[in-house]
Each structure stands twice: as C-alpha cells, then as structure tokens.
Write an enzyme that holds these catalytic residues in place. Structure first.
Site, mmCIF file in Angstrom:
data_model
loop_
_atom_site.group_PDB
_atom_site.id
_atom_site.type_symbol
_atom_site.label_atom_id
_atom_site.label_comp_id
_atom_site.label_asym_id
_atom_site.label_seq_id
_atom_site.Cartn_x
_atom_site.Cartn_y
_atom_site.Cartn_z
ATOM 1 N N HIS A 127 -7.317 -1.562 4.685
ATOM 2 C CA HIS A 127 -6.489 -0.817 5.592
ATOM 3 C C HIS A 127 -6.754 0.570 5.294
ATOM 4 C CE1 HIS A 127 -3.265 0.551 8.018
ATOM 5 N NE2 HIS A 127 -2.318 1.120 7.110
ATOM 6 N N ASP A 135 5.854 4.814 5.318
ATOM 7 C CA ASP A 135 6.683 3.977 5.672
ATOM 8 C C ASP A 135 7.004 2.575 5.043
ATOM 9 O OD1 ASP A 135 3.852 3.521 6.488
ATOM 10 O OD2 ASP A 135 4.868 2.089 8.142
ATOM 11 N N HIS A 136 6.079 2.477 3.926
ATOM 12 C CA HIS A 136 6.202 1.393 3.129
ATOM 13 C C HIS A 136 6.920 1.600 1.743
ATOM 14 C CE1 HIS A 136 4.047 -1.788 5.456
ATOM 15 N NE2 HIS A 136 3.586 -0.427 6.126
ATOM 16 N N ASP A 196 -0.051 -4.269 6.317
ATOM 17 C CA ASP A 196 -0.911 -3.583 6.959
ATOM 18 C C ASP A 196 -2.426 -4.154 6.931
ATOM 19 O OD1 ASP A 196 1.693 -2.451 7.822
ATOM 20 O OD2 ASP A 196 0.586 -0.370 7.651
ATOM 21 N N HIS A 201 5.870 -5.769 11.543
ATOM 22 C CA HIS A 201 5.167 -4.601 11.875
ATOM 23 C C HIS A 201 5.168 -4.139 13.171
ATOM 24 C CE1 HIS A 201 2.444 -0.865 10.792
ATOM 25 N NE2 HIS A 201 3.411 -0.947 9.651
ATOM 26 N N HIS A 253 1.329 3.867 2.116
ATOM 27 C CA HIS A 253 1.659 4.972 3.330
ATOM 28 C C HIS A 253 3.115 4.953 3.226
ATOM 29 C CE1 HIS A 253 -2.088 3.856 5.954
ATOM 30 N NE2 HIS A 253 -2.332 4.804 4.992
ATOM 31 N N HIS A 296 0.677 -1.154 -0.100
ATOM 32 C CA HIS A 296 0.084 -0.046 0.285
ATOM 33 C C HIS A 296 0.836 1.326 0.071
ATOM 34 C CE1 HIS A 296 0.836 -0.674 4.288
ATOM 35 N NE2 HIS A 296 0.426 0.655 4.540
#
Length: 300
Positions: free
Chosen positions: A140, A65-66, A210, A268, A63, A61
């Site tokens: 998510h 942090d990914h 996530d 995570h 976000h 996805h």
C-alpha cells in the site's frame, strides 16, 4: 469463534455515519483492536463494548486515519488508572511514527498507560492457545503494511453413540479420551480413535487494511470463513484507485471468489459512492458480500 465489531468503516475522510478505521476482535475472552482511527474511544463507548480487557492493538499501517485515535484512547485509559500493559503491533515504520507521536505529547518513553511495542515480521504474532494470529505483508503505497490471519484450530469431539456402545461412563474417563489418552475399562483398552469424530469447528478470519493489489495474498486468504478488506473505489474509477493505492469493489469480490472465501465484508468506504452501488458491483461477482457499517457486529 471470532466476534467482530466495526468501530469505523470510512476511508480517509470520515462522514456523519462512518468513523475512521477501527475494528474490535474478540476471541476466547480476549479483545483487541485492528487499527485505531481518530475517535475510536468514543466508538467503543457507543458500541457498548467499552474499554475492559483491551490490551492489544494491531496496526495495518501508519497512515494517520488508522492511528490518530491512539493518544485519545491512551489518555482516557490513563484517567481510568488502568494498570494493564497495552501492546502495539506494527511494522517498524508504523511503530516509529506512533512512538514519535506519543513522545510529542508526553515526552520520550512516556505515556499515560504502560505500553510496549512489538515490530511485525511475516509469521506468527500471537499464540493464545485457543487461537493464533499471523501477519503477512501487504502493498500500500510507501508504507510497511500488514494483513492479519486469525485462526482457531479444528477440534475432534467425543461421539456419544460410540461412548455408549463401548460403555464409557460420564466423568474423568471421558476427559482422558477427549485429551487423546487411551483408557482401560474392565480390562478392555479403549483408544481415543475409537470414540473421536473427525476434526471440526476451526475458523479462519482474515483482515486486510488498505492495499493496492491482491497479488501474492492468495496463500494467506485461501478458504477463509470471513475476509474483511477495503473497497474504496468502484471499477469505473480503477485508474484513480491505482493512483491512491486502493482496491475497487470488483477487485475485492474477484479475489474472494477466487480463493474460496465464505463471506466477504467490505470496508474503508468512500463518501463518493452510495453503499448500494458498491454492494451491487461486489455481489455481481461474489454474492456473499456485504458492506460494513459502523457498529455492525459479525460472529463466525
């Protein structure tokens, strides 16, 4: 066989021990990343994996942090003058964010290395012959999130005792039988079914990033040899997990137990808990649980 190297196992806030999310998967001579959090290129070096034959990124996805490690990785690969095309797979919204991020750094349609983008929709992503990758939607928050199923086919192997009993010599004739084609020896027809054992050796790996729920995911996860999934919160903080769109360790473990999973690897990790707390909660429900740490190497 699938070999996994955990390059980053933290939740959204990294720690001294845990980097942002990234997972290296190797199979049949191919190497790819699932997610590419900030600092992934350094984690590749620290793990000893390096950058060789790395030409595909699967994004769960959008976000940050990914995905924030992508520009740094591309910059380094550009300095190394790699000519390989990097393919990035992700949901349409995820790819839009990555494309805009790269355009903001290098200009629209430009990057330090050749890159192509492949939008995900439920179903097969790759058929590499020795293994396949399928994707499926995951809920998510407000993202277009996906999980991934890596699967190698079960194969039937020649049974040496049957070959000997039927007088099949070493060499091309055995190759014909292994390929499913009948042969003739001294006027005798020998069918592959006479010498092939039952299917064996297929492996199934499922990677979920996530997710706020496991509802409707069972059909994708059932009977996996290994499930990698988040466990950002403990059960005592389940309301907070719901608010932030994440699972608890107990939920992840219950999901694995209900779906015949062989081994559960939790990732995570939030810095608010000790690993032992997380593992205790999960293992009480599903004993074959472990907590992933940066640079862990797992083979199935």
């Amino acid at each position: 066989m699938f070999a996994l190297t955990f390059l980053g196992t933290s939740a959204s806030v990294p720690s001294a021990e845990r980097n942002h999310p990234a997972l290296l998967v190797e199979a049949a001579g191919q190497r790819l990343l699932v997610d590419c959090g900030e600092g992934t290129q350094r984690q590749l070096l620290r793990s000893g994996a390096g950058f060789r034959r790395l030409d595909r990124i699967l994004l769960t996805h959008a976000h940050l942090d990914h995905v924030l490690g992508i520009p740094g990785l591309f910059s380094t690969l550009g300095l190394r003058q790699t000519s390989d095309v990097m393919t990035i797979h992700g949901g349409e919204g995820t790819l839009d964010l990555v494309i805009r991020m790269l355009a903001g750094l290098w200009g629209a349609g430009r990057a330090p290395i050749p890159v192509q983008f492949a939008a995900l929709s439920e179903g097969q992503v790759i058929d590499a012959g020795d293994f396949t990758i399928d994707c499926f939607p995951v809920r998510h928050r407000d993202t277009d999130s996906f999980g991934f199923v890596f699967q190698s086919p079960a194969r039937r192997h020649l049974q040496s005792d049957r070959l000997a009993a039927l007088g099949v010599p070493d060499g091309p004739l055995r190759g014909e039988l292994a390929a499913g084609r009948p042969i003739v020896i001294d006027g005798r027809a020998i069918d592959p079914e006479d010498v092939l054992g039952p299917p064996s050796g297929g492996k199934k790996l499922v990677v979920i990033g996530d997710t706020e729920t496991t509802d409707e995911l069972s059909k994708h996860v059932a009977d996996a040899d290994l499930l990698v999934i988040e466990a950002t919160f403990l059960d005592r903080d389940a309301p907070t997990a719901r608010n932030y769109g994440h699972l608890t360790a107990a939920e992840a473990a219950s999901f694995a137990a209900a779906n015949g999973v062989g081994q559960l690897v939790l990732t995570h990790m939030s810095g608010r808990y000790e690993d032992e707390e997380i593992l205790t909660e999960a293992a009480r429900i599903f004993p074959s649980s472990r907590i992933a740490a940066d640079f862990d190497h797992v083979v199935i």
